[in-house]
Write a protein that holds these residues in place. Structure first.
Motif, PDB file in Angstrom:
ATOM      1  N   ALA A   1      58.813  44.999  -9.397  1.00  0.00           N
ATOM      2  CA  ALA A   1      59.972  44.159  -9.664  1.00  0.00           C
ATOM      3  C   ALA A   1      59.582  42.691  -9.858  1.00  0.00           C
ATOM      4  O   ALA A   1      60.197  41.981 -10.663  1.00  0.00           O
ATOM      5  CB  ALA A   1      60.979  44.269  -8.527  1.00  0.00           C
ATOM      6  N   VAL A   2      58.577  42.245  -9.158  1.00  0.00           N
ATOM      7  CA  VAL A   2      58.173  40.838  -9.212  1.00  0.00           C
ATOM      8  C   VAL A   2      57.680  40.476 -10.602  1.00  0.00           C
ATOM      9  O   VAL A   2      56.920  41.221 -11.225  1.00  0.00           O
ATOM     10  CB  VAL A   2      57.076  40.560  -8.157  1.00  0.00           C
ATOM     11  N   GLY A   3      58.167  39.360 -11.106  1.00  0.00           N
ATOM     12  CA  GLY A   3      57.720  38.877 -12.419  1.00  0.00           C
ATOM     13  C   GLY A   3      58.487  39.470 -13.584  1.00  0.00           C
ATOM     14  O   GLY A   3      58.205  39.159 -14.730  1.00  0.00           O
ATOM     15  N   ARG A   4      59.455  40.310 -13.303  1.00  0.00           N
ATOM     16  CA  ARG A   4      60.254  40.921 -14.372  1.00  0.00           C
ATOM     17  C   ARG A   4      61.646  40.312 -14.376  1.00  0.00           C
ATOM     18  O   ARG A   4      62.197  39.970 -13.341  1.00  0.00           O
ATOM     19  CB  ARG A   4      60.380  42.427 -14.150  1.00  0.00           C
ATOM     20  N   THR A   5      62.212  40.234 -15.578  1.00  0.00           N
ATOM     21  CA  THR A   5      63.603  39.809 -15.691  1.00  0.00           C
ATOM     22  C   THR A   5      64.495  40.965 -15.244  1.00  0.00           C
ATOM     23  O   THR A   5      64.051  42.121 -15.224  1.00  0.00           O
ATOM     24  CB  THR A   5      63.957  39.425 -17.140  1.00  0.00           C
ATOM     25  N   PRO A   6      65.745  40.694 -14.904  1.00  0.00           N
ATOM     26  CA  PRO A   6      66.649  41.790 -14.552  1.00  0.00           C
ATOM     27  C   PRO A   6      66.749  42.844 -15.650  1.00  0.00           C
ATOM     28  O   PRO A   6      66.786  44.044 -15.355  1.00  0.00           O
ATOM     29  CB  PRO A   6      67.989  41.086 -14.317  1.00  0.00           C
ATOM     30  N   SER A   7      66.765  42.423 -16.914  1.00  0.00           N
ATOM     31  CA  SER A   7      66.838  43.385 -18.024  1.00  0.00           C
ATOM     32  C   SER A   7      65.593  44.258 -18.088  1.00  0.00           C
ATOM     33  O   SER A   7      65.682  45.467 -18.312  1.00  0.00           O
ATOM     34  CB  SER A   7      67.013  42.661 -19.356  1.00  0.00           C
TER      35      SER A   7
ATOM     36  N   LEU B   1      63.537  44.988 -15.615  1.00  0.00           N
ATOM     37  CA  LEU B   1      63.507  45.877 -14.457  1.00  0.00           C
ATOM     38  C   LEU B   1      64.497  47.024 -14.616  1.00  0.00           C
ATOM     39  O   LEU B   1      64.170  48.178 -14.342  1.00  0.00           O
ATOM     40  CB  LEU B   1      63.799  45.094 -13.176  1.00  0.00           C
ATOM     41  N   SER B   2      65.700  46.722 -15.098  1.00  0.00           N
ATOM     42  CA  SER B   2      66.677  47.797 -15.264  1.00  0.00           C
ATOM     43  C   SER B   2      66.201  48.815 -16.290  1.00  0.00           C
ATOM     44  O   SER B   2      66.362  50.022 -16.103  1.00  0.00           O
ATOM     45  CB  SER B   2      68.059  47.242 -15.625  1.00  0.00           C
TER      46      SER B   2
ATOM     47  N   ILE C   1      63.588  51.045 -14.646  1.00  0.00           N
ATOM     48  CA  ILE C   1      64.194  52.001 -13.725  1.00  0.00           C
ATOM     49  C   ILE C   1      64.888  53.123 -14.504  1.00  0.00           C
ATOM     50  O   ILE C   1      64.748  54.306 -14.167  1.00  0.00           O
ATOM     51  CB  ILE C   1      65.171  51.293 -12.766  1.00  0.00           C
ATOM     52  N   GLU C   2      65.607  52.761 -15.559  1.00  0.00           N
ATOM     53  CA  GLU C   2      66.262  53.779 -16.393  1.00  0.00           C
ATOM     54  C   GLU C   2      65.232  54.752 -16.955  1.00  0.00           C
ATOM     55  O   GLU C   2      65.433  55.968 -16.948  1.00  0.00           O
ATOM     56  CB  GLU C   2      67.036  53.112 -17.523  1.00  0.00           C
ATOM     57  N   THR C   3      64.125  54.207 -17.448  1.00  0.00           N
ATOM     58  CA  THR C   3      63.057  55.032 -18.017  1.00  0.00           C
ATOM     59  C   THR C   3      62.464  55.964 -16.962  1.00  0.00           C
ATOM     60  O   THR C   3      62.204  57.144 -17.234  1.00  0.00           O
ATOM     61  CB  THR C   3      61.963  54.144 -18.637  1.00  0.00           C
ATOM     62  N   ALA C   4      62.283  55.459 -15.745  1.00  0.00           N
ATOM     63  CA  ALA C   4      61.724  56.289 -14.674  1.00  0.00           C
ATOM     64  C   ALA C   4      62.648  57.465 -14.365  1.00  0.00           C
ATOM     65  O   ALA C   4      62.187  58.600 -14.196  1.00  0.00           O
ATOM     66  CB  ALA C   4      61.486  55.441 -13.422  1.00  0.00           C
ATOM     67  N   TYR C   5      63.953  57.213 -14.293  1.00  0.00           N
ATOM     68  CA  TYR C   5      64.899  58.299 -14.032  1.00  0.00           C
ATOM     69  C   TYR C   5      64.938  59.303 -15.189  1.00  0.00           C
ATOM     70  O   TYR C   5      65.027  60.511 -14.962  1.00  0.00           O
ATOM     71  CB  TYR C   5      66.301  57.757 -13.768  1.00  0.00           C
ATOM     72  N   LYS C   6      64.849  58.810 -16.421  1.00  0.00           N
ATOM     73  CA  LYS C   6      64.831  59.719 -17.579  1.00  0.00           C
ATOM     74  C   LYS C   6      63.571  60.571 -17.566  1.00  0.00           C
ATOM     75  O   LYS C   6      63.632  61.789 -17.768  1.00  0.00           O
ATOM     76  CB  LYS C   6      64.897  58.927 -18.887  1.00  0.00           C
ATOM     77  N   ASN C   7      62.408  59.932 -17.358  1.00  0.00           N
ATOM     78  CA  ASN C   7      61.137  60.657 -17.360  1.00  0.00           C
ATOM     79  C   ASN C   7      61.069  61.705 -16.252  1.00  0.00           C
ATOM     80  O   ASN C   7      60.452  62.752 -16.419  1.00  0.00           O
ATOM     81  CB  ASN C   7      59.962  59.691 -17.233  1.00  0.00           C
TER      82      ASN C   7
ATOM     83  N   ILE D   1      70.921  45.204 -12.786  1.00  0.00           N
ATOM     84  CA  ILE D   1      70.251  44.467 -11.722  1.00  0.00           C
ATOM     85  C   ILE D   1      70.985  43.150 -11.534  1.00  0.00           C
ATOM     86  O   ILE D   1      71.159  42.378 -12.488  1.00  0.00           O
ATOM     87  CB  ILE D   1      68.769  44.190 -12.074  1.00  0.00           C
ATOM     88  N   ASN D   2      71.399  42.881 -10.306  1.00  0.00           N
ATOM     89  CA  ASN D   2      72.064  41.632  -9.974  1.00  0.00           C
ATOM     90  C   ASN D   2      71.268  40.962  -8.869  1.00  0.00           C
ATOM     91  O   ASN D   2      71.430  41.298  -7.698  1.00  0.00           O
ATOM     92  CB  ASN D   2      73.508  41.892  -9.529  1.00  0.00           C
ATOM     93  N   PRO D   3      70.376  40.010  -9.232  1.00  0.00           N
ATOM     94  CA  PRO D   3      69.564  39.348  -8.210  1.00  0.00           C
ATOM     95  C   PRO D   3      70.450  38.692  -7.153  1.00  0.00           C
ATOM     96  O   PRO D   3      71.528  38.200  -7.458  1.00  0.00           O
ATOM     97  CB  PRO D   3      68.775  38.294  -8.992  1.00  0.00           C
ATOM     98  N   SER D   4      69.981  38.708  -5.939  1.00  0.00           N
ATOM     99  CA  SER D   4      70.730  38.137  -4.831  1.00  0.00           C
ATOM    100  C   SER D   4      71.154  36.706  -5.140  1.00  0.00           C
ATOM    101  O   SER D   4      70.343  35.878  -5.540  1.00  0.00           O
ATOM    102  CB  SER D   4      69.851  38.158  -3.581  1.00  0.00           C
ATOM    103  N   GLY D   5      72.448  36.435  -5.016  1.00  0.00           N
ATOM    104  CA  GLY D   5      72.962  35.098  -5.263  1.00  0.00           C
ATOM    105  C   GLY D   5      73.271  34.818  -6.718  1.00  0.00           C
ATOM    106  O   GLY D   5      73.844  33.784  -7.041  1.00  0.00           O
TER     107      GLY D   5
END
Length: 137
Positions: free
Chosen positions: A19-25, A27-28, A31-37, A48-52
């Protein structure tokens, strides 16, 4: 997010996604790709909604002959075919040769039957409306 900068998600077992170093787009999408694969979900939508951070309410409205009419969350560089896919894809009665894209009161019509060979897959913008008409057959 763990101390090593990764996230572990339900049903993905030992898969850790950076997650570190990635934009919310980014990262999302990962994650979508991981669930599909993993064949857990066929067409997931992860937000993805970063805290705050404020929630990005920019959407594209999809109407007509799609499996799930409604609003699709906007992503940078999103195309018309991706919006249709995120709406569950066209219904059996969709007239894909005349898909309407309405932007700022202006309507353009697009033939979405074979965008991979033609390369004609227009980008969408927040606030756009997509209308897929019903075939007469």
């Amino acid at each position: 997010v763990a101390n090593d900068g990764t996230v572990r998600l339900p049903y993905l077992g030992n898969i850790a996604i950076k997650a570190v170093g990635r934009t919310p787009s980014e990262l999302s999408l990962q994650i979508e790709t991981a669930y599909k694969n993993a064949k857990i979900y066929s067409n997931p939508t992860i937000t993805i909604n970063p805290s705050g951070a404020q929630v990005d309410n920019r959407v594209i409205s999809v109407q007509g002959e799609v499996k799930i009419s409604g609003d699709v969350p906007f992503r940078p560089n999103m195309t018309l075919s991706e919006v249709i896919s995120r709406a569950g894809g066209p219904s059996d009665f969709a007239k894909m040769s005349e898909v309407k894209l309405v932007r700022n009161g202006q309507t353009t019509v697009h033939d979405m039957r074979n965008t991979t060979s033609t390369g004609k897959d227009p980008k969408v913008e927040p606030g756009d409306r997509v209308v897929i008409p019903r075939s007469r057959f």
